[in-house]
Design a protein around this motif. Structure first.
Motif, PDB file in Angstrom:
ATOM      1  N   TYR A 145      -2.691 -32.717 -35.013  1.00 25.40           N
ATOM      2  CA  TYR A 145      -1.358 -32.703 -34.605  1.00 25.40           C
ATOM      3  C   TYR A 145      -0.500 -33.245 -34.213  1.00 25.40           C
ATOM      4  O   TYR A 145      -1.277 -34.177 -33.609  1.00 25.40           O
ATOM      5  N   LEU A 146       0.958 -33.058 -34.079  1.00 25.56           N
ATOM      6  CA  LEU A 146       1.466 -34.177 -33.629  1.00 25.56           C
ATOM      7  C   LEU A 146       2.366 -33.863 -32.013  1.00 25.56           C
ATOM      8  O   LEU A 146       1.583 -33.995 -30.878  1.00 25.56           O
ATOM      9  N   PHE A 147       2.950 -33.262 -32.141  1.00 26.39           N
ATOM     10  CA  PHE A 147       3.414 -31.800 -31.098  1.00 26.39           C
ATOM     11  C   PHE A 147       2.935 -30.633 -30.942  1.00 26.39           C
ATOM     12  O   PHE A 147       3.264 -29.857 -32.352  1.00 26.39           O
ATOM     13  N   LEU A 148       2.698 -30.077 -30.048  1.00 29.31           N
ATOM     14  CA  LEU A 148       1.955 -28.345 -29.857  1.00 29.31           C
ATOM     15  C   LEU A 148       2.470 -28.028 -29.017  1.00 29.31           C
ATOM     16  O   LEU A 148       2.747 -28.104 -27.692  1.00 29.31           O
ATOM     17  N   LYS A 149       3.497 -26.355 -28.557  1.00 29.05           N
ATOM     18  CA  LYS A 149       3.931 -26.071 -27.358  1.00 29.05           C
ATOM     19  C   LYS A 149       2.828 -25.336 -27.419  1.00 29.05           C
ATOM     20  O   LYS A 149       2.232 -24.000 -28.393  1.00 29.05           O
ATOM     21  N   PHE A 150       1.996 -24.826 -26.264  1.00 28.75           N
ATOM     22  CA  PHE A 150       1.246 -23.831 -25.621  1.00 28.75           C
ATOM     23  C   PHE A 150       1.162 -23.939 -23.993  1.00 28.75           C
ATOM     24  O   PHE A 150       1.938 -24.614 -23.352  1.00 28.75           O
ATOM     25  N   TRP A 151       0.248 -22.913 -23.523  1.00 27.68           N
ATOM     26  CA  TRP A 151       0.686 -22.414 -22.506  1.00 27.68           C
ATOM     27  C   TRP A 151      -0.280 -23.899 -21.469  1.00 27.68           C
ATOM     28  O   TRP A 151      -1.225 -24.595 -22.401  1.00 27.68           O
ATOM     29  N   ILE A 152       0.445 -23.583 -19.977  1.00 29.68           N
ATOM     30  CA  ILE A 152      -1.186 -24.800 -19.399  1.00 29.68           C
ATOM     31  C   ILE A 152      -2.495 -23.924 -19.007  1.00 29.68           C
ATOM     32  O   ILE A 152      -2.415 -23.519 -18.148  1.00 29.68           O
ATOM     33  N   ILE A 153      -2.995 -24.848 -19.867  1.00 29.66           N
ATOM     34  CA  ILE A 153      -5.124 -23.880 -19.714  1.00 29.66           C
ATOM     35  C   ILE A 153      -5.554 -25.577 -18.743  1.00 29.66           C
ATOM     36  O   ILE A 153      -5.213 -26.314 -19.513  1.00 29.66           O
ATOM     37  N   PRO A 154      -6.499 -25.286 -18.173  1.00 26.90           N
ATOM     38  CA  PRO A 154      -7.245 -26.373 -16.994  1.00 26.90           C
ATOM     39  C   PRO A 154      -7.508 -27.388 -18.571  1.00 26.90           C
ATOM     40  O   PRO A 154      -7.898 -28.388 -18.121  1.00 26.90           O
ATOM     41  N   TYR A 155      -8.279 -26.476 -18.743  1.00 25.07           N
ATOM     42  CA  TYR A 155      -9.324 -27.496 -19.668  1.00 25.07           C
ATOM     43  C   TYR A 155      -9.059 -27.720 -20.821  1.00 25.07           C
ATOM     44  O   TYR A 155      -8.842 -29.293 -21.017  1.00 25.07           O
TER      45      TYR A 155
END
Length: 476
Positions: free
Chosen positions: A264-274
């Motif tokens: 992938y180039l860019f992904l919008k996602f939740w902030i998840i520590p791991y």
């Protein structure tokens, strides 16, 4: 004598144990119960023993497997408890999107917590996610928010920079997508969008519109404004120029798979520590450089109004401990979760472990959680109207008006900015009233008097005026 002392000691211990107050907490496993809440509860119980508080916290975790009260979901379980005025649970964990649903059943913390304790939360997201009818009915435990994951290898490969605006993202995404197609990389994802049918869909929509406000300090754009129209048009432009017809509709599961396969180039996602620890991250772009937007997720902790009044002081003591700065520092900030206490990101201890500057730079916006008593129905209609534009054939103006209509109360006005119907009805009403009042002239014309003689003139006047008033009331 020794035996007597031993007996007295045992009786004393028994009495002390009997004085111990048990405070029950209810949480859902998917709210982070095992991972975050359990260690905090253990810390409190140890603290209580060390300080002879005689308070024991008991964490009751519900899952889809062990919930026997209601078989649908955690929120329905809470509904059932509140409707029955149950005092079984004192402290309640709940998703902040249900602040209006559960707010009436939660204690106003302004009345029971010290001002400095409240203030350290009100500097952050609490004022957006914890207020109901000007009452503070909970405190946030963590902040979930969205950001942009990016693949530095592809940026380096094509000598491109991070996007600062949505136009930058389109330009960079288009170029690298076309180059990867030449290499037969058919699974390459330039961007995901996360405009799915799930809850993440309304998050993606709301933060995207928010990223089109005029300045960082500006509030959420009016839903009928040009900024909202521009946001929707750009949303569709990204989908079309990056060939995202199918990808745009994918949910979080698809995004997680792409993070792992790194194609992938860019992904919008939740902030998840791991994922944060193993990936490159930045803020989501905006309409212009320096403006961004990120949806607030997370869970609040509140006190049930039906909790046992005899245990109220113990419940407040437990809440203060669980939401203390020490707990937030130890279990949230230092473990790369996003703390709702902004002042933690001014501390050297925290900033030596995490990137405090980055956490302080988020431009957070709550979902429309106060727009309706039924958030789920409202957000679903909001989302579906947007998708009428994004995936179907409605115009941006049409769908934004439909969204505005969800909660708008309409009245007719002489101002013809929206419609001339008000002016037309007003003129028609005036003409009809003139005719009704003018009909009174017939009772004073000699050749017509015979037709009205069965009532006195005074009665006819009262009768016509009464009809005018009834007609006026009907028009209103």
């Amino acid at each position: 004598m020794k035996l007597f002392l031993i007996v007295i000691y045992i009786l004393f211990i028994t009495i002390e144990i009997g004085k111990t107050v048990t405070i029950n907490i209810i949480a859902f496993t998917q709210n982070g119960g095992n991972l975050l809440y359990s260690p905090m509860v253990n810390d409190f119980n140890k603290y209580s023993i060390d300080n002879n508080l005689n308070i024991k916290l008991k964490l009751n975790l519900f899952s889809e497997l062990n919930s026997t009260i209601i078989t649908t979901d955690y929120e329905s379980t809470l509904d059932s408890l509140f409707q029955r005025k149950s005092n079984k649970y004192d402290l309640i964990f709940f998703d902040n999107i249900y602040i209006k649903r559960f707010g009436p059943y939660l204690l106003n913390l302004k009345n029971v917590l010290p001002k400095d304790h409240i203030d350290m939360y009100m500097e952050g997201v609490a004022k957006q996610t914890c207020m109901y009818n000007d009452k503070l009915v909970g405190l946030p435990m963590t902040i979930d928010c969205t950001l942009l994951y990016y693949n530095q290898e592809y940026l380096d490969k094509y000598n491109k920079e991070l996007p600062k605006t949505w136009d930058d993202l389109i330009e960079t995404g288009q170029y690298i997508l076309n180059e990867e197609k030449k290499l037969n990389n058919t699974d390459f994802v330039p961007y995901n969008g996360l405009f799915s049918e799930l809850e993440i869909g309304i998050c993606s929509i709301y933060e995207f519109i928010y990223s089109f406000r005029n300045s960082v300090e500006s509030s959420f754009p009016n839903i009928r404004s040009q900024e909202a129209v521009n946001a929707l048009e750009k949303m569709k432009e990204i989908k079309e120029k990056l060939n995202l017809d199918t990808i745009y509709k994918q949910d979080e599961g698809f995004t997680i798979s792409k993070i792992f396969d790194k194609n992938y180039l860019f992904l919008k996602f939740w902030i998840i520590p791991y994922f944060v620890q193993v990936s490159r991250i930045t803020y989501l772009p905006g309409v212009k450089e320096g403006i961004s937007g990120s949806t607030i997720g997370g869970h609040n902790l509140g006190i049930s109004i039906y909790s046992d009044p005899k245990h109220r002081n113990a419940t407040i003591e437990a809440l203060k401990f669980l939401t203390s700065k020490n707990m937030q520092r130890k279990y949230i900030a230092l473990n790369d979760y996003f703390s709702p206490i902004p002042s933690l990101y001014e501390e050297d201890e925290v900033c030596s472990v995490v990137n405090c500057t980055f956490y302080k730079g988020f431009q957070l916006i709550a979902r429309p959680i106060l727009q309706s008593n039924d958030y789920i129905t409202y957000s679903t209609r909001f989302k579906n109207y947007i998708y009428d534009f994004l995936y179907r054939n409605k115009t941006s103006y049409e769908v934004l008006k439909n969204i505005d209509d969800i909660t708008r109360y309409y009245y007719l006005s002489l101002n013809n900015e929206d419609t001339v119907m008000g002016l037309i009805l007003f003129i028609s009403a005036i003409i009809i009233i003139i005719f009704m009042l003018g009909s009174l002239l017939f009772i004073f014309i000699n050749k017509f008097k015979i037709y009205f003689s069965f009532l006195s003139n005074d009665f006819w006047i009262i009768y016509i005026i009464g009809l005018v008033l009834i007609y006026r009331f009907y028009i209103n």
